[in-house]
Scaffold this active site. Structure first.
Site, mmCIF file in Angstrom:
data_model
loop_
_atom_site.group_PDB
_atom_site.id
_atom_site.type_symbol
_atom_site.label_atom_id
_atom_site.label_comp_id
_atom_site.label_asym_id
_atom_site.label_seq_id
_atom_site.Cartn_x
_atom_site.Cartn_y
_atom_site.Cartn_z
ATOM 1 N N HIS A 417 0.814 -1.210 0.000
ATOM 2 C CA HIS A 417 0.000 0.000 0.000
ATOM 3 C C HIS A 417 0.852 1.267 0.000
ATOM 4 O O HIS A 417 0.563 2.241 -0.700
ATOM 5 C CB HIS A 417 -0.927 -0.022 1.218
ATOM 6 C CG HIS A 417 -1.610 1.268 1.467
ATOM 7 N ND1 HIS A 417 -1.371 2.035 2.567
ATOM 8 C CD2 HIS A 417 -2.490 1.939 0.719
ATOM 9 C CE1 HIS A 417 -2.095 3.122 2.498
ATOM 10 N NE2 HIS A 417 -2.791 3.086 1.379
ATOM 11 N N CYS A 731 -19.714 6.546 9.038
ATOM 12 C CA CYS A 731 -20.107 6.884 7.675
ATOM 13 C C CYS A 731 -19.771 8.331 7.335
ATOM 14 O O CYS A 731 -20.102 8.813 6.274
ATOM 15 C CB CYS A 731 -21.578 6.573 7.435
ATOM 16 S SG CYS A 731 -22.672 7.451 8.544
#
Ligand code: PEP
Ligand code: MG
Length: 784
Positions: A417, A731
């Site tokens: 990554h 969220c």
């Protein structure tokens, strides 16, 4: 002619065999015959299922198929309770009835033959269901998601085949077939049984060099054991560059491989990290993973797959310990391959003294003053234009990476990554040098060639000169990572139903936030006015249509719908919105659940829409309330739901957003009202905690979701929620920020919902952090 009545080997199948073995089985057959060495296996055909239900008899002599059809005939699919109960009965019956001997024998024989190919009596297999009717929409086969890994022994295989068959009769699939007018008696299912690769060595391969974009080269990463270690970036793999066509191995880089992943020897399921030196022997740590012949074999298969699909591929491969053969477990196109960048060969001159060599992970040349850091807490030391040197970059270091002119690390491969991030940032990087943090000292001037993987002493003029042109040519390439399975679920936020399919294609584990605003404000009129004019039905239908698109695209993955949260200033924009009250500060005003409860007609319409979808068989919906601050609000909203027949916890999961400090501080009282989940709305939680209007750019520089106060609130909620068994999620925008994601994974959050474009990065971040946690634990255990 096949040797079996109920079974076909992959070799016997082609893509046209969908009616017999379903889409998955037919595709495996097609690939096998195209010369792609997918792990071998067989399909228990749809005919077997048909034969089973038509021939097996119940105790009272009734034929199973008649019994099933009888139950279905008596089921009102619109009565969701009855539908759930009756289909559960059918599934249970299929699972508990013994397999017919004529089918069992063939499965046993085929499984034995499959095992014998590997000189074993039994091998680990995966069993998956594969839908058969080509003209049926995929959605009618909820069961085709069914996959069982680490299945071992013939009894286990037969059991799982029956479980796949049973999945044809989920409430939802049954409901869907009924609504679409399909004949239940003519729908069958095939089960795929496929060898699980017992990897001796494994890795990934790019059939175009992802660093230089050179399509004449294949780049292979290889490590010991299972592929997870390479994919998650927790091991620095060997790297080989092969020239297509001539199959010349142009470059080899042998990494120091300290750890590896193996199947858990105690449970036979799942995986664990072990030390290479202990598991294989100390000589394996710096030993070349693949032989020269194997490197070429892997490269040639890669080229073949690329040719088959007509585009460069990102491929996961493995050599199986059981038969020593090469298998391909995954192949996906490299999504953003830019035009090739021709990098001029630079003449080595007298002044170019090589200090270090590693892997060129991000192309280009950068030069500057060395700053060595070992941990993200030191990132402030890195100033604009410095060369960042560290053991291994991580998402915490991104702000410093952005400032750096180049990045050099001790560890890591080009597919980890950290390397991908530097490529995305467009900053030259050399990774896996093994000793950069020792050789390079603070304040040294160096030139980093990220294309060739070399660090030179001093500022090398000839290299630095070319830097701008190279940058202008666009050296960046983003490579699609292999799909990762993370313990922390990675979900996606959706606002527009029209993007549902695309959002679902990210492979996200569900929708952590389905915003209602777009759908409701999209009706083009003030919704309350709309209802008052007698058009409630129109509004409900609009909502049903929009939400259905999302719950359908994601089924059976869960979708959390959040009830409307539009402030007065947004409502005012709508036709009919002239009457909206003028508020001094709409952010603190009439919005969220407080407004929903004041205008229950709107909330009722939303709940009615959800109820309709539940009755259609969608058992994957959750309802989430915005901007909650009082337990009464949860109670009152529940009463409104019940008043329209929507039963929280039973029909739908029931949860609240944690967006106010109040909700975080009285979380226990909220949970006592009955919650299945909570989700952090950090956009609001941050603005209310720090007293910073999220829309006011004048104070935006102070807006920080990772402010200790916000983190404290989040941590408290997770702790309390865990105690009560309540699921936790996020969220808000911070869920797309890798730095925050890492913190949340360590806090033990259950899921993270990111923006569609960030899902891949978040998934990698989560995987990496989870791997790190495992690695830290493994290293600790090994030390003890
Ligand atoms: C939040 O507040 O973090 C959130 C997700 O809700 P919204 O951005 O819609 O206010
Ligand atoms: Mg919010």
């Amino acid at each position: 002619m096949s040797e079996y009545k109920f079974i076909r080997w992959f070799e016997e199948l082609r893509k046209t065999d969908v009616p017999l073995v379903g889409g998955k089985g037919a595709n495996l057959g097609e690939m096998t015959n195209a010369g792609i060495p997918v792990p071998p296996g067989f399909c228990v055909t749809a005919e077997a299922y048909k034969y089973f239900v038509e021939n097996v008899k119940l105790e009272d002599g009734t034929v199973l198929q008649d019994w099933i059809m009888n139950i279905i005939a008596q089921t009102n699919v619109d009565d969701s309770k009855q539908l759930q109960e009756n289909t559960a009965k059918i599934r249970q019956k299929i699972i508990e009835l013994p397999m017919l001997p004529e089918i069992a024998q063939e499965i046993e024989d085929a499984y034995k033959k499959l095992s014998q190919r590997f000189n074993k009596d039994a091998v680990y297999v995966a069993v998956r269901s594969s839908a058969t009717a080509e003209d049926l929409p995929e959605a009618s086969f909820a069961g085709q998601q069914e996959t069982y890994l680490d299945v071992y022994g013939v009894d286990d295989v037969i059991d799982k085949v029956k479980k796949c068959w049973a999945s044809l009769w989920t409430a939802r699939a049954t409901f869907y077939r009924a609504k679409q007018g399909f004949d239940h008696s003519k729908v069958y299912l095939s089960a795929v049984v496929q060898k699980m690769v017992n990897s001796e060595t494994s890795g990934v391969m790019f059939t175009a060099n992802p660093v230089t974009n050179d399509r004449s080269e294949i780049m292979i990463n290889a490590a010991w054991g299972l592929g997870e270690a390479v994919v998650s970036g927790s091991v620095s793999p060997d790297e080989y560059i092969v020239e297509k066509g001539t199959w010349k191995i142009k470059e080899k880089y042998i990494a120091k491989k300290e750890v590896m992943v193996v199947r858990n020897p105690e449970t036979g399921k799942g995986t664990v990290y072990v030390k290479v030196a202990d598991y294989l022997g100390p000589e394996y740590v710096e030993k070349q993973v693949l032989t020269e012949e194997q490197i070429v074999e892997v490269a040639k298969i890669g080229a073949k797959i690329e040719e088959h699909y007509g585009w460069p591929q990102d491929i996961e491969w493995a050599y199986d310990k059981d038969d020593g053969k090469l298998y391909i477990v995954q192949s996906r196109p490299i999504t953003t391959l830019k035009e090739e960048v021709k990098t001029e060969e630079t003449e080595m001159t007298e002044e170019m003294k090589v200090l270090l060599k590693g892997l060129g992970a991000s192309p280009g040349v950068g030069a500057g003053k060395v700053v060595v850091i070992f941990d993200a807490s030191e990132i402030d030391k890195v100033k604009e234009g410095d060369v960042l040197v560290t053991t291994m970059t991580n998402p915490d270091m991104v702000p410093a990476m952005k400032r750096a002119s180049a990045i050099v690390t001790d560890e890591g491969g080009r597919t980890c990554h950290a390397a991908i991030v530097s490529r995305e940032l467009g900053i030259p990087a050399v990774v896996g040098t093994k000793e950069a943090t020792k050789v390079l000292k603070d304040g040294m001037l160096v030139t980093v060639d990220g294309t060739r993987g070399v660090v030179y002493e001093g500022i090398v003029k000839s290299l630095v000169k070319g830097k701008e042109e190279e940058k202008a040519a666009g050296g960046q390439v983003v490579v699609a990572g292999a799909p990762l399975v993370t313990a922390t679920e990675v979900k996606v936020n959706v606002s527009m139903p029209e993007v549902a399919e695309r959002a679902a294609a990210t492979g996200a584990d569900g929708v952590g936030l389905l915003r209602a605003e777009h759908m409701i404000l999209g009706i083009g009129a003030h919704p309350v006015k709309f209802i008052k004019e007698g058009k409630e039905e129109e509004l409900i239908e609009k909502l049903v249509e929009g939400i259905r698109k999302v719950v359908e695209a994601f089924y059976p993955r869960r979708v959390w719908y959040r009830t409307l949260d539009a402030p007065t200033n947004e409502f005012r924009e709508l036709p009919g919105g002239e009457d909206e009250p003028e508020e001094r500060n709409p952010m603190l005003g009439w919005r969220g659940i407080r407004r929903g409860l004041d205008q229950p007609e709107l909330l009722r319409a939303e709940f009615k829409a959800i109820k309709r979808l539940v009755d259609e068989g969608y058992d994957n919906i959750g309802v989430m309330l915005p901007l909650v601050s009082y337990p009464e609000q949860v109670r009152q909203a529940k009463e409104i739901a019940l008043s329209v027949g929507l039963v929280p916890h039973k029909d739908v999961e029931w949860g609240v957003m944690i967006e106010t400090p109040a909700s975080a501080l009285i979380i226990e009282d909220l949970i006592k009202e009955g919650l299945d989940f909570v989700s952090f709305g950090t956009n609001d939680l941050t603005q209310y905690t720090l007293a910073i209007d999220r829309d006011n750019e004048r104070v935006f520089k102070l807006y920080d979701e990772k402010h200790p106060a916000v983190l404290k609130l989040i941590e408290n909620v997770i702790k309390v929620a865990k105690k009560y068994g309540v699921e936790t999620s996020i969220c808000g925008q911070a869920g797309s920020d890798p730095k925050m994601v890492k913190l949340l994974v360590r806090m033990g959050i259950d899921s993270i919902s990111a923006n569609p474009d960030a899902v891949e990065l978040v998934r990698k971040t989560v995987a990496r952090e989870e791997a790190r946690i495992q690695l830290e634990a493994a290293r600790k255990a090994l030390k003890e």
